[in-house]
Design an enzyme around this catalytic site. Structure first.
Site, PDB file in Angstrom:
ATOM      1  N   GLU A 239       4.958  -6.139   1.880  1.00  0.00           N
ATOM      2  CA  GLU A 239       4.712  -6.615   0.511  1.00  0.00           C
ATOM      3  C   GLU A 239       4.194  -5.492  -0.388  1.00  0.00           C
ATOM      4  O   GLU A 239       3.055  -5.523  -0.820  1.00  0.00           O
ATOM      5  CB  GLU A 239       3.733  -7.798   0.517  1.00  0.00           C
ATOM      6  CG  GLU A 239       2.487  -7.523   1.364  1.00  0.00           C
ATOM      7  CD  GLU A 239       1.522  -8.692   1.439  1.00  0.00           C
ATOM      8  OE1 GLU A 239       1.966  -9.839   1.270  1.00  0.00           O
ATOM      9  OE2 GLU A 239       0.332  -8.432   1.663  1.00  0.00           O
TER      10      GLU A 239
ATOM     11  N   CYS B 228     -15.517   2.547 -26.883  1.00  0.00           N
ATOM     12  CA  CYS B 228     -16.910   2.995 -26.924  1.00  0.00           C
ATOM     13  C   CYS B 228     -17.526   3.049 -25.538  1.00  0.00           C
ATOM     14  O   CYS B 228     -18.426   2.277 -25.200  1.00  0.00           O
ATOM     15  CB  CYS B 228     -17.720   2.087 -27.837  1.00  0.00           C
ATOM     16  SG  CYS B 228     -17.096   2.183 -29.510  1.00  0.00           S
TER      17      CYS B 228
ATOM     18  N   GLY C 100       3.673  -3.249  -3.797  1.00  0.00           N
ATOM     19  CA  GLY C 100       3.655  -3.459  -5.240  1.00  0.00           C
ATOM     20  C   GLY C 100       3.912  -2.145  -5.957  1.00  0.00           C
ATOM     21  O   GLY C 100       4.969  -1.879  -6.515  1.00  0.00           O
ATOM     22  N   ARG C 101       2.904  -1.267  -5.851  1.00  0.00           N
ATOM     23  CA  ARG C 101       2.905   0.003  -6.558  1.00  0.00           C
ATOM     24  C   ARG C 101       4.189   0.821  -6.382  1.00  0.00           C
ATOM     25  O   ARG C 101       4.719   1.380  -7.335  1.00  0.00           O
ATOM     26  CB  ARG C 101       1.715   0.792  -5.995  1.00  0.00           C
ATOM     27  CG  ARG C 101       1.581   2.167  -6.484  1.00  0.00           C
ATOM     28  CD  ARG C 101       0.252   2.757  -6.051  1.00  0.00           C
ATOM     29  NE  ARG C 101       0.082   3.990  -6.763  1.00  0.00           N
ATOM     30  CZ  ARG C 101      -0.180   4.073  -8.057  1.00  0.00           C
ATOM     31  NH1 ARG C 101      -0.339   2.969  -8.757  1.00  0.00           N
ATOM     32  NH2 ARG C 101      -0.286   5.227  -8.671  1.00  0.00           N
TER      33      ARG C 101
ATOM     34  N   GLY D 280       0.792  -1.225   0.000  1.00  0.00           N
ATOM     35  CA  GLY D 280       0.000   0.000   0.000  1.00  0.00           C
ATOM     36  C   GLY D 280       0.818   1.264   0.000  1.00  0.00           C
ATOM     37  O   GLY D 280       0.252   2.363   0.084  1.00  0.00           O
TER      38      GLY D 280
ATOM     39  N   ARG E  37      -7.160   2.632 -14.921  1.00  0.00           N
ATOM     40  CA  ARG E  37      -7.154   3.325 -13.613  1.00  0.00           C
ATOM     41  C   ARG E  37      -7.934   4.657 -13.616  1.00  0.00           C
ATOM     42  O   ARG E  37      -8.691   4.917 -12.692  1.00  0.00           O
ATOM     43  CB  ARG E  37      -5.726   3.511 -13.109  1.00  0.00           C
ATOM     44  CG  ARG E  37      -4.987   2.203 -12.906  1.00  0.00           C
ATOM     45  CD  ARG E  37      -3.653   2.388 -12.205  1.00  0.00           C
ATOM     46  NE  ARG E  37      -3.802   2.628 -10.790  1.00  0.00           N
ATOM     47  CZ  ARG E  37      -3.585   3.766 -10.182  1.00  0.00           C
ATOM     48  NH1 ARG E  37      -3.203   4.826 -10.882  1.00  0.00           N
ATOM     49  NH2 ARG E  37      -3.742   3.879  -8.898  1.00  0.00           N
TER      50      ARG E  37
HETATM   51  N1  LLP Z   1      -0.733  -7.000  -0.419  1.00  0.00           N
HETATM   52  C1  LLP Z   1      -2.016  -7.309  -0.634  1.00  0.00           C
HETATM   53  C2  LLP Z   1      -2.651  -8.329   0.134  1.00  0.00           C
HETATM   54  C3  LLP Z   1      -2.727  -6.627  -1.617  1.00  0.00           C
HETATM   55  O1  LLP Z   1      -4.009  -6.921  -1.825  1.00  0.00           O
HETATM   56  C4  LLP Z   1      -2.079  -5.633  -2.368  1.00  0.00           C
HETATM   57  C5  LLP Z   1      -2.789  -4.902  -3.411  1.00  0.00           C
HETATM   58  C6  LLP Z   1      -0.721  -5.365  -2.106  1.00  0.00           C
HETATM   59  C7  LLP Z   1      -0.100  -6.047  -1.120  1.00  0.00           C
HETATM   60  C8  LLP Z   1       0.062  -4.330  -2.864  1.00  0.00           C
HETATM   61  O2  LLP Z   1      -0.476  -3.053  -2.720  1.00  0.00           O
HETATM   62  P1  LLP Z   1       0.349  -1.822  -3.321  1.00  0.00           P
HETATM   63  O3  LLP Z   1       1.644  -1.647  -2.559  1.00  0.00           O
HETATM   64  O4  LLP Z   1       0.578  -2.046  -4.758  1.00  0.00           O
HETATM   65  O5  LLP Z   1      -0.526  -0.636  -3.107  1.00  0.00           O
HETATM   66  N2  LLP Z   1      -5.465  -1.668  -8.755  1.00  0.00           N
HETATM   67  C9  LLP Z   1      -5.321  -0.700  -7.717  1.00  0.00           C
HETATM   68  C10 LLP Z   1      -4.559  -1.217  -6.534  1.00  0.00           C
HETATM   69  C11 LLP Z   1      -5.183  -2.469  -5.972  1.00  0.00           C
HETATM   70  C12 LLP Z   1      -4.288  -3.155  -5.053  1.00  0.00           C
HETATM   71  C13 LLP Z   1      -4.795  -4.483  -4.686  1.00  0.00           C
HETATM   72  N3  LLP Z   1      -4.019  -5.106  -3.686  1.00  0.00           N
HETATM   73  C14 LLP Z   1      -4.656   0.546  -8.290  1.00  0.00           C
HETATM   74  O6  LLP Z   1      -4.353   0.556  -9.475  1.00  0.00           O
HETATM   75  O7  LLP Z   1      -4.459   1.533  -7.589  1.00  0.00           O
END
Ligand code: LLP
Length: 854
Positions: A734, A804, A736-737, A698, A773
């Site tokens: 953990e 569309c 991601g973004r 997150g 997004r």
């Molecule tokens: N851990 C779990 C259990 C998760 O569900 C997620 C993301 C992450 C880690 C990684 O989160 P991050 O660090 O990337 O924020 N599609 C959305 C984001 C959805 C994230 C879903 N879970 C967007 O484009 O903003």
């Protein structure tokens, strides 16, 4: 050109005025310089007026004389006869006292001398320095008007001028010369007496002259470059407002900003004379231009301001409902007590109003006396001290939908009154005064993050106060794709084909390295759902990251790419039994987040060590749809089912080795992870078998210009603190973004443009099929015309794709250079949740991915 007290107090400042006036002359303009009294002189004169003793008054006049002699000395000027005469006049006024003229007229006459002296001295200095300057008596030009409700005091000490363009005055001046100097703050009434213009007087004088002469513009020279999006003393990140219309500027000035007096704008409206606020010390800075309304900007909140010292009077009456004359009765009391009402809120049985200290002499006696009289007609409650926080922007009502995060913030506070101005220019919240200092910077940030204060519109929002006057902006690393070499490369990649995603591995690596600095974290996993490109997986494996997967497909992708010793997590949600079977067949640590699997498929996990995802009861994140906690979300085991889960686990010989929580995506507050960690640790103490705590991902990356980055040093401190309290647990994360968002861009090509209903559309060859997004979360991605980077950005465009759906908009109201078919458009921050969320919708074809390793 108007110069205030500090701008006329020293020789260097006068040299400045000389230079500025000369440069305007060089541009061919005729100049009227309006000056205030030397700083401190008006106060000294006021004090003199309050002095009953003649000797003391004369002493004060001598001190004032001395101040002017000193400045003359610095200017190396002989005493000009005109100045000598005025000083003598002042001395005579001090000697005579109020007897001859009458108290108020005498006061006005005495105080007018501040400006009469400074302008006389200035005329001598400018002329001697080679700029032939005529001294002009402002009283011969500005005639005070008689107003209803005026008493002798307001007539003489707080006068108003009805300034309409007067071609005759213009002609008269033209016949006399090119450069004039005159006084701020003073005018003349119908009987020929000198009057003062009251607060903000000199700014107002400049406006009156601007209007009378129908000037090309009025320039207010002061000690700051203009109006800002918030008070820079409270919000150092406040941005310079480069353009405002009269009404907005007036609203900002009346709700807190001290740069301009609100009164000085109305004279300019009708003759449409623009007003420019400039910094005397930094004339090169753009400043703020205030002019007639022009509809060429994105709708935006322009400023947030706070006024303290507000008193609320709440009036309750059961009999009030539809009772004729109730309001008339209570407001009559305010009139009676000479108190001017600012905001009004009403309900069936209650009316609450605010009293602003800048408009009222608010001592507790005045308020108590009012309350006592009001108590005769209703129940009264006085609430103080309060503060009024105001959002200003044209068309406030049409922006309400962008304000949800800001409104949520007020949801946490005691809000006494909300008022939406009937001119649709402001929205005001009255709260307790003590919350304001901390709240304001936070709200300013939220407005930027929500895209409500459109800092991306460079035509409107200039640099931050911090970058202009502070110790310099915190260095924001410029995006990799702006670098000329990379840009050329990207144009080459787009020339081969579009649409294409391009990933920059050095950015991934450097983000990974910054997270590795978090000393308290024992293991970092990459949440691969953000981007599963093998080159990214390999790069992060090389950086020592473990991997978090949510599906058998992600497990396969990771297993195919990263070395076999790298640890894996399998954290699915609502997974099928067969998903778990596939997960169990790998080396991944399995995370369960519901009772059902242990209740119904307990045997599957027998003898295993698992992790348990719990729901901590709240969610966070950049959009409602990415908040993964709280009873409204489908994730995690509610804590009240924990005992039941543990019983089932025990019955099947399953050991709960870890606890996990992930509350959402795009969080920029470092305290968040400390709180999660603390909560998980206290649950872990109850369970006993826990070895690791996974506090999720997150970690956000800011998307709007000026939005603050996640403070990793603060995150480090927070985590170390909690870790020190619970040293026996391993700490896992953990993200991601954070690792991949900035590394990726989406390249598209301009297909066509269209003008329709006041909007300009810029079409590109891909849209929500490649990047969903913006459509799904209203996410903000910077958009640049890569073919025209650095060209003047004049137009305001809706950047749309070919799908569309009316939601197929990549960016709204984007300021971009005039485009041409075939231009390459870059959509930034597309490395996370871009390609992985793309779809075949409309069968537009697959979006290719290209990787750059340097
Ligand atoms: N851990 C779990 C259990 C998760 O569900 C997620 C993301 C992450 C880690 C990684 O989160 P991050 O660090 O990337 O924020 N599609 C959305 C984001 C959805 C994230 C879903 N879970 C967007 O484009 O903003």
């Amino acid at each position: 050109m108007k110069f205030g007290g500090t701008s006329v107090a020293t020789l260097p400042r006068w040299q400045n005025i000389l230079e500025l006036a000369t440069s305007r002359r060089a541009e061919g303009a005729r100049v009227v310089v309006v000056v205030s009294a030397l700083s401190g002189i008006t106060d000294a004169l006021k004090q003199m007026c309050g002095e009953g003793d003649k000797g003391k008054r004369i002493e004060a006049a001598r001190a004032i004389e001395q101040r002017h002699y000193e400045l003359l000395g610095h200017m190396e000027l002989e005493l000009p006869p005109a100045l000598d005469a005025r000083l003598k006049d002042l001395l005579a006024l001090a000697e005579d006292g109020p007897a001859k003229l009458g108290e108020l007229a005498w006061q006005a006459q005495v105080q007018a001398h501040g400006e009469l002296l400074s302008s006389t001295l200035g005329a001598a200095f400018l002329s001697r320095s080679g700029l032939a300057t005529q001294w002009l008596d402002a009283r011969d030009c500005l005639a005070a008007v008689a107003l209803p409700n005026q008493n002798e005091r307001t007539k003489l000490l707080s006068a108003m001028v009805d300034a309409r363009p007067e071609p005759a005055l213009n002609a008269r001046l033209a016949a006399k010369g090119e450069v004039f100097i005159t006084q701020g703050f003073i005018a003349r009434e119908s009987e020929g007496r000198t009057v003062l213009l009251g607060r903000g007087g000199s700014d107002t004088s400049a406006s009156y002259f601007g209007a009378l002469l129908k000037a090309a513009r009025v320039e207010i020279w002061t000690d700051v470059a203009g109006m800002f999006t918030a008070n820079p003393r409270q919000v150092p990140g406040a941005r310079l407002l480069q353009k405002l219309d009269y009404e907005e500027a007036q609203e900002i000035a009346s709700t807190g900003a001290k740069v301009l007096h609100p009164r000085c704008l109305s004279p300019l409206r009708e003759p449409r004379v623009p007003l420019l606020v400039k910094d005397t010390n930094r004339p090169e800075l753009e400043g703020t231009v205030i002019g007639p309304q022009v509809r060429e900007h994105a709708p935006s909140v322009k400023a947030i301001s706070a006024r303290k010292g507000i008193t609320l009077v709440s009036m309750e009456s059961v009999g009030m409902w539809q009772q004729v004359g109730f309001l008339a009765d209570v407001f009559a009391q305010f009139k009676q007590h000479g108190l001017s009402v600012d905001l009004i809120g009403s309900a069936e049985t209650n009316v609450t109003v605010s009293l602003d200290p800048t408009e009222n002499l608010l001592d507790s006696d005045a308020v108590a006396a009012l309350a006592a009289d009001l108590a005769k007609v209703c129940r009264v409650k006085v609430i103080a001290p309060c503060a009024a926080i105001t959002l200003v922007g044209r068309g406030m009502r049409s922006m309400l939908h962008t304000l949800s995060t800001v409104l949520a913030e007020f949801g946490q506070l005691r809000v006494h009154l909300i008022s939406q101005s009937s001119n649709n220019l402001n929205l005001t919240f009255v709260v307790d005064e003590n919350v304001v200092d901390e709240l304001l910077p936070h709200l300013h940030e939220l407005l930027i993050a929500a895209g409500a204060l459109r800092t991306d519109d460079s035509a409107l929002f200039g640099p931050s106060w911090q970058s202009l006057y502070g110790s310099g902006e915190v260095a924001i690393s410029s995006a990799w794709w702006r670098e000329p070499g990379q840009r050329k490369r990207l144009l080459g990649i787009a020339a081969e084909a579009t649409p294409r995603y391009v990933y920059h591995l050095p950015t991934v690596r450097s983000q990974a390295q910054s997270l590795k600095q978090l000393g308290a974290v024992d293991r970092l996993h990459y949440a691969v759902k953000a981007n599963t490109h093998p080159a990214i997986l390999s790069a992060l494996a090389e950086e020592g990251f473990a991997f978090e997967c949510v599906s058998p497909g992600e497990l396969d992708a990771v297993s195919a790419t990263v070395p076999t010793e790298v640890p894996l997590l399998f954290t699915p949600n609502f997974a099928s039994r067969s998903d778990f079977e596939r997960g169990l067949a790998t080396r991944a640590t399995i995370t369960l987040d519901a009772l059902y699997p242990v209740e119904h498929w307990g045997e599957l996990f027998r003898g295993r060590e698992v992790s348990l995802r719990v729901d901590l009861g709240r969610g966070l994140g950049h959009h409602e749809k990415v908040r993964t906690g709280g009873s409204g979300s489908k994730f995690g085991l509610p804590v009240d089912q924990l005992d039941s889960f543990l019983r089932h686990a025990d019955a099947h010989g399953i050991t709960v080795r870890g606890l996990h929580a992930h509350l959402g995506s795009g969080i920029l507050d470092p305290k968040h992870w400390g709180e999660v960690y603390g909560q998980l640790a206290s649950l872990a103490e109850r369970i006993g078998s826990i070895a690791f705590l996974n506090i999720g991902g997150g970690l956000g990356v800011p998307s709007h210009p000026g939005e603050a980055r996640l403070d990793l040093a603060a995150l480090d401190t927070v985590l170390r603190q909690v870790k020190a309290a619970y040293p026996h647990y391993q700490l896992w994360m953990e993200p991601g973004r954070y690792l991949v968002a900035d590394a990726g861009v989406l390249l598209a090509r301009v297909t066509q443009t269209k003008g329709k209903g006041g909007w300009r559309y810029l079409g590109v060859d891909t849209g929500m099929n490649s990047l969903i997004r913006p459509a799904l979360y209203d996410a903000w991605h910077e958009i640049a015309n890569l073919s025209r980077l650095g060209e003047e950005a004049d137009g305001l465009f809706q950047v749309v794709g070919p799908i569309c759906e009316s939601g197929d908009v990549l960016g709204s109201d984007r300021r971009l250079p005039e485009p041409a078919e075939g231009d390459v458009v870059l959509i930034a921050q597309a490395g996370a949740y871009g390609k992985v969320m793309s779809s075949p919708y409309n069968l537009r074809g697959d979006t290719e991915e290209v990787v750059l390793d340097d």
